[in-house]
Design an enzyme around this catalytic site. Sequence first.
Site, mmCIF file in Angstrom:
data_model
loop_
_atom_site.group_PDB
_atom_site.id
_atom_site.type_symbol
_atom_site.label_atom_id
_atom_site.label_comp_id
_atom_site.label_asym_id
_atom_site.label_seq_id
_atom_site.Cartn_x
_atom_site.Cartn_y
_atom_site.Cartn_z
ATOM 1 N N HIS A 211 24.661 5.737 -12.971
ATOM 2 C CA HIS A 211 23.505 5.383 -12.417
ATOM 3 C C HIS A 211 22.587 4.488 -13.468
ATOM 4 O O HIS A 211 21.748 3.855 -13.026
ATOM 5 C CB HIS A 211 22.555 6.502 -11.958
HETATM 6 C C1 UD1 Z 1 15.401 7.385 -13.151
HETATM 7 C C2 UD1 Z 1 15.033 7.382 -14.540
HETATM 8 C C3 UD1 Z 1 16.265 7.706 -15.296
HETATM 9 C C4 UD1 Z 1 17.030 8.838 -14.891
HETATM 10 C C5 UD1 Z 1 17.161 8.753 -13.425
HETATM 11 C C6 UD1 Z 1 17.866 10.149 -12.992
HETATM 12 C C7 UD1 Z 1 13.493 5.658 -15.296
HETATM 13 C C8 UD1 Z 1 13.109 4.299 -16.024
HETATM 14 N N1 UD1 Z 1 14.736 5.895 -15.075
HETATM 15 O O1 UD1 Z 1 16.230 6.442 -12.989
HETATM 16 O O2 UD1 Z 1 15.947 7.751 -16.605
HETATM 17 O O3 UD1 Z 1 18.100 9.053 -15.567
HETATM 18 O O4 UD1 Z 1 15.938 8.632 -12.806
HETATM 19 O O5 UD1 Z 1 18.324 9.925 -11.761
HETATM 20 O O6 UD1 Z 1 12.512 6.390 -15.050
HETATM 21 N N2 UD1 Z 1 15.968 5.865 -4.935
HETATM 22 C C9 UD1 Z 1 16.158 6.482 -3.728
HETATM 23 N N3 UD1 Z 1 15.695 7.514 -3.644
HETATM 24 C C10 UD1 Z 1 14.933 8.245 -4.458
HETATM 25 C C11 UD1 Z 1 14.718 7.626 -5.791
HETATM 26 C C12 UD1 Z 1 15.362 6.448 -6.171
HETATM 27 O O7 UD1 Z 1 16.984 5.984 -2.947
HETATM 28 O O8 UD1 Z 1 14.238 9.380 -4.184
HETATM 29 C C13 UD1 Z 1 16.535 4.591 -5.295
HETATM 30 C C14 UD1 Z 1 15.698 3.425 -4.942
HETATM 31 O O9 UD1 Z 1 16.445 2.460 -4.516
HETATM 32 C C15 UD1 Z 1 14.902 2.986 -6.354
HETATM 33 C C16 UD1 Z 1 16.122 3.427 -7.044
HETATM 34 O O10 UD1 Z 1 16.814 4.378 -6.908
HETATM 35 O O11 UD1 Z 1 14.628 1.690 -6.414
HETATM 36 C C17 UD1 Z 1 16.151 3.444 -8.541
HETATM 37 O O12 UD1 Z 1 14.852 4.732 -8.714
HETATM 38 P P1 UD1 Z 1 13.958 4.774 -10.042
HETATM 39 O O13 UD1 Z 1 13.228 6.090 -10.036
HETATM 40 O O14 UD1 Z 1 13.370 3.555 -10.449
HETATM 41 O O15 UD1 Z 1 15.146 4.903 -11.101
HETATM 42 P P2 UD1 Z 1 16.463 5.732 -11.311
HETATM 43 O O16 UD1 Z 1 17.723 4.669 -11.281
HETATM 44 O O17 UD1 Z 1 16.670 6.916 -10.293
#
Ligand code: UD1
Length: 374
Positions: A211
């Site tokens: 991820h």
């Molecule tokens: C976040 C953390 C990372 C952690 C990871 C675990 C930061 C910078 N990153 O990354 O350190 O290892 O979580 O999963 O805080 N999305 C969904 N559903 C959700 C949440 C996110 O579809 O419930 C999708 C969205 O398109 C979003 C993308 O995932 O834009 C990224 O989500 P985000 O929370 O920004 O970062 P992660 O990649 O999950």
Amino acid sequence: MTAPLKVLCVVGARPNFVKIAPILLALRAHREMAAILCHTGQHYDPELNDRFFVDLGIPRPDVSLDVGSGSHAVQTAEVMKRIEPVIDTQRPDIVLVVGDVNSTLAAALVAAKRGVAVTHVEAGLRSNDRTMPEEINRILTDQISDLLFTTEASALENLEREGIPRERVRLVGNVMIDALHHNLRRAVASSEILMRQGGNPAQGFAVLTLHRPSNVDDPQTLRQILETVREIGQELPVIFPIHPRTRSRIESGGLAPLLAAPAIRAMPPVGYLEMMGLVRDAKLVLTDSGGLQEETTALGIPCLTLRDNTERPITVSDGTNTIVGSSPAAITAAYAEFRRTGGKRGRVPALWDGNAATRIAAELAQWAGGLAAR
Ligand code: UD1
């Protein structure tokens, strides 16, 4: 009797939930402490969120901020805007943050500026790679924390180098491993998950998770990783629970055809109890996750980390982790080494014994005693 120490515990994303579960249990065992749980809503999909609360027995949050997704600036700013009134109303004695996600830094920053003490669990880890958003979150959170709890000795050195006074820092062990100790006997049998996916439980398998932006955001990098894993999967089938971020990159990059069974069994993200069942029974884990590097070390399962560095060097020096990088040649070579040797063996690091959260609660109680005496 003095009022209990009010601890505002903040979580936002999946790895935070694993860490907070044992901490809440330990805090609630102390009469002189009152824990309040605030969920920022950084993760909101049921598979990343509700499922983990149920699996880990985490109580419903007292406060939900519902920030959702956005750019780093938007997400961090939204948490800051929405948590400030919570801190003002709840008036905690201390704000407790875990890990290194955007919610961690945002909450710590607001607390520090409102004059509330901050404690950081999993402090001092450094990849020394500032292109990782988490590295920025770690450095800044530690700088503004009053009490820092670390999982391994390298963290003490990192904090000392950054000028953090030693008296603020405590080496207590790893709360993620506490969660593992508490829940492993409830883990879902991997055979059940494999059968559900049409796999053969009698055959061994590897587990893949991806991820990190550095692995999944560039379609060419992601394609090369998946092609290489598919090669491995011809011999050792690969179970691949897919993070939503990665799923969307696979779809936009037209890479879904690479995920054909039986070499790769792609599935939606799994809950905590399923993931621990898969990892416990796997022959090998390939991952870019921080938590899985630790869990594989605790379980004695060989782990190939598809990154150029780790902020958890004890998993390499003492544990079962190998830093491989993300190039096809490096992954293929590391897999060949795994086949030749049967995989790296290791030992469980000191204090990764299931009691880290109890130590944290005891330290906080002592710290509270110091405050009351002032
Ligand atoms: C976040 C953390 C990372 C952690 C990871 C675990 C930061 C910078 N990153 O990354 O350190 O290892 O979580 O999963 O805080 N999305 C969904 N559903 C959700 C949440 C996110 O579809 O419930 C999708 C969205 O398109 C979003 C993308 O995932 O834009 C990224 O989500 P985000 O929370 O920004 O970062 P992660 O990649 O999950």
